[in-house]
Design a protein around this motif. Structure first.
Motif, short mmCIF file in Angstrom:
data_model
loop_
_atom_site.label_atom_id
_atom_site.label_comp_id
_atom_site.label_asym_id
_atom_site.label_seq_id
_atom_site.Cartn_x
_atom_site.Cartn_y
_atom_site.Cartn_z
N GLN A 197 0.63 -1.38 0.02
CA GLN A 197 0.08 0.05 -0.04
C GLN A 197 0.81 1.29 0.15
OE1 GLN A 197 -3.14 -1.77 -0.79
NE2 GLN A 197 -3.76 0.12 0.26
N ASP A 198 0.35 2.27 -0.61
CA ASP A 198 0.95 3.55 -0.57
C ASP A 198 0.82 4.36 0.61
OD1 ASP A 198 2.44 3.00 -3.12
OD2 ASP A 198 0.41 3.83 -4.16
N PHE A 199 1.70 5.14 1.27
CA PHE A 199 1.55 6.06 2.51
C PHE A 199 2.74 6.83 2.53
CE2 PHE A 199 2.74 1.86 4.12
CZ PHE A 199 4.17 2.03 4.79
N SER A 200 2.46 7.87 3.13
CA SER A 200 3.80 8.97 3.24
C SER A 200 3.92 9.16 4.88
CB SER A 200 3.60 10.44 2.42
OG SER A 200 2.41 11.14 2.85
N ALA A 201 2.70 8.87 5.40
CA ALA A 201 2.74 9.21 7.00
C ALA A 201 2.16 8.07 7.72
CB ALA A 201 2.17 10.52 7.08
N ILE A 202 2.58 7.93 8.90
CA ILE A 202 2.11 6.98 9.90
C ILE A 202 1.81 7.39 10.98
CG2 ILE A 202 2.24 4.51 10.73
CD1 ILE A 202 4.33 3.93 8.81
N PHE A 203 0.53 7.43 11.50
CA PHE A 203 0.03 7.73 12.68
C PHE A 203 -0.13 6.41 13.76
CE2 PHE A 203 -3.93 8.68 15.94
CZ PHE A 203 -3.08 9.15 16.67
N VAL A 204 0.80 6.41 14.92
CA VAL A 204 0.97 5.17 15.80
C VAL A 204 0.42 5.50 17.05
CG1 VAL A 204 2.71 3.50 16.15
CG2 VAL A 204 3.17 4.90 14.28
N TYR A 205 -0.20 4.41 17.43
CA TYR A 205 -0.67 4.41 18.79
C TYR A 205 -0.10 4.76 19.89
CZ TYR A 205 -2.85 2.72 23.16
OH TYR A 205 -3.40 2.49 24.40
N ASN A 206 1.20 4.48 19.92
CA ASN A 206 1.93 4.96 20.98
C ASN A 206 3.48 5.02 20.58
OD1 ASN A 206 3.04 2.38 21.44
ND2 ASN A 206 2.28 1.82 23.27
#
Length: 334
Positions: free
Chosen positions: A236-245
């Protein structure tokens, strides 16, 4: 075993005078107070907290229920309560609940058996109705890191949903438009609320989050590594990741760097909590600060105030995460 009477005899004073010194009471001069303190140390006197509670009908301890003492987040929570207990010349008792309703009940009951009536409780698994009943029976209980409307004046909590929105706004401002999320497998409200806030904020910018870019794992360093591996394998394409902790975020950075990706040049990553490790990761982690130390102190103070009559109202019960900008996020130029 040395008693107050033994200390009084050695000091040549009354039992009442020694008792005032032990309990930090008035009407004892500094010279005599120092003398009695030295005798207490030399003679090895140890006050019996339970006996004192029986006599005064007032506990000298404050308790906290947390899931795990080894987790830095919960260690910080306990330390915040300990700061308040020391200011009040009280002792802190810690009981662990390990994220199950049964163990949380056992942890609370263990503190009550030790005559600890003022307790700050971190509970994620006991049902709302049960906690409401419990809190009505124990006016000195305060709930931390959870909101229940029926006992809202006894809840010190973080707006996790708003935290997710803040994370999304930060990444959107950096021109990112393709996102992935790494969340926790733990069946609690926090990850659900953070993700919901993030997705809702993207929707306001006319961006639909692709559920294929959502991966769940244990909220640990290793969990973050595994989640990032899953994302990369998906194609999958993505440039940013929001992570739970933060722990998961740092684990994800490790996997990305091992696979030839540069953070934040190729992928921006934002965490949540602002634990100490976030300041020393490479790159230093952009995150949402969870003011758990401040919240814990506030919860302890609220619990102690609730033991007074009349009860004192307080306004600061909801806390908002603060964006901490560091090096793991940057503007997207591609």
């Amino acid at each position: 075993m040395t008693t107050l009477k033994d200390i009084a005899k050695a000091a040549g004073v009354s039992h009442a005078t020694v008792s005032r010194v032990v309990n930090n009471g008035p009407k004892v001069g500094p010279v005599l107070r120092d003398k009695i303190h030295k005798l207490i140390i030399e003679m090895g006197y140890r006050p019996n907290a339970n006996a004192r509670a029986l006599v005064t009908n007032k506990s000298t301890t404050i308790g906290v229920v947390i899931p795990d003492v080894s987790d830095p987040f919960f260690a910080t929570l306990a330390n915040g309560i300990d700061k308040v207990s020391r200011q009040q010349n009280m002792q802190l008792l810690i009981s662990t609940g390990s994220l199950s309703a049964e163990s949380e009940r056992e942890a609370i009951n263990l503190l009550l058996e030790r005559r600890c009536e003022t307790i700050v409780i971190h509970s994620k698994k006991i049902a709302d109705d049960e906690l409401i009943t419990l809190f009505k029976a124990h006016p000195h209980f305060v709930l931390i890191d959870r909101y229940i409307a029926d006992i809202k004046d006894r809840c010190v909590w973080l707006d996790n949903n708003e935290g997710g929105k803040i994370a999304a706004r930060h990444l959107l401002a950096l021109k990112h438009r393709q996102f992935a999320c790494i969340t926790s497998t733990f069946d609690i409200d926090d990850p659900k609320l953070r993700l919901a806030g993030f997705v809702d904020e993207l929707a306001k910018a006319n961006i639909t989050f692709d559920s294929k870019n959502l991966v769940s794992a244990e909220p640990t360093l290793q969990g973050g590594e595994i989640a990032a591996q899953t994302l990369l394998a998906s194609g999958q394409d993505f440039s940013a990741i929001f992570v739970y902790n933060d722990a998961m975020a740092i684990g994800a950075i490790s996997t990305l760097e091992d696979n030839g990706y540069s953070v934040p040049k190729d992928v921006s990553i934002i965490g949540f909590d602002d634990v100490l490790l976030a300041r020393y990761s490479r790159p230093k982690l952009t995150t949402l600060q969870y003011p758990i130390d401040l919240m814990a102190q506030h919860a302890a103070q609220l619990a102690l105030r609730n033991s007074q009559e009349p009860r004192i109202a307080t306004n600061k019960l909801k806390f908002i995460p603060q964006l901490i900008k560091r090096e793991s996020t940057s503007t997207y130029f591609k």
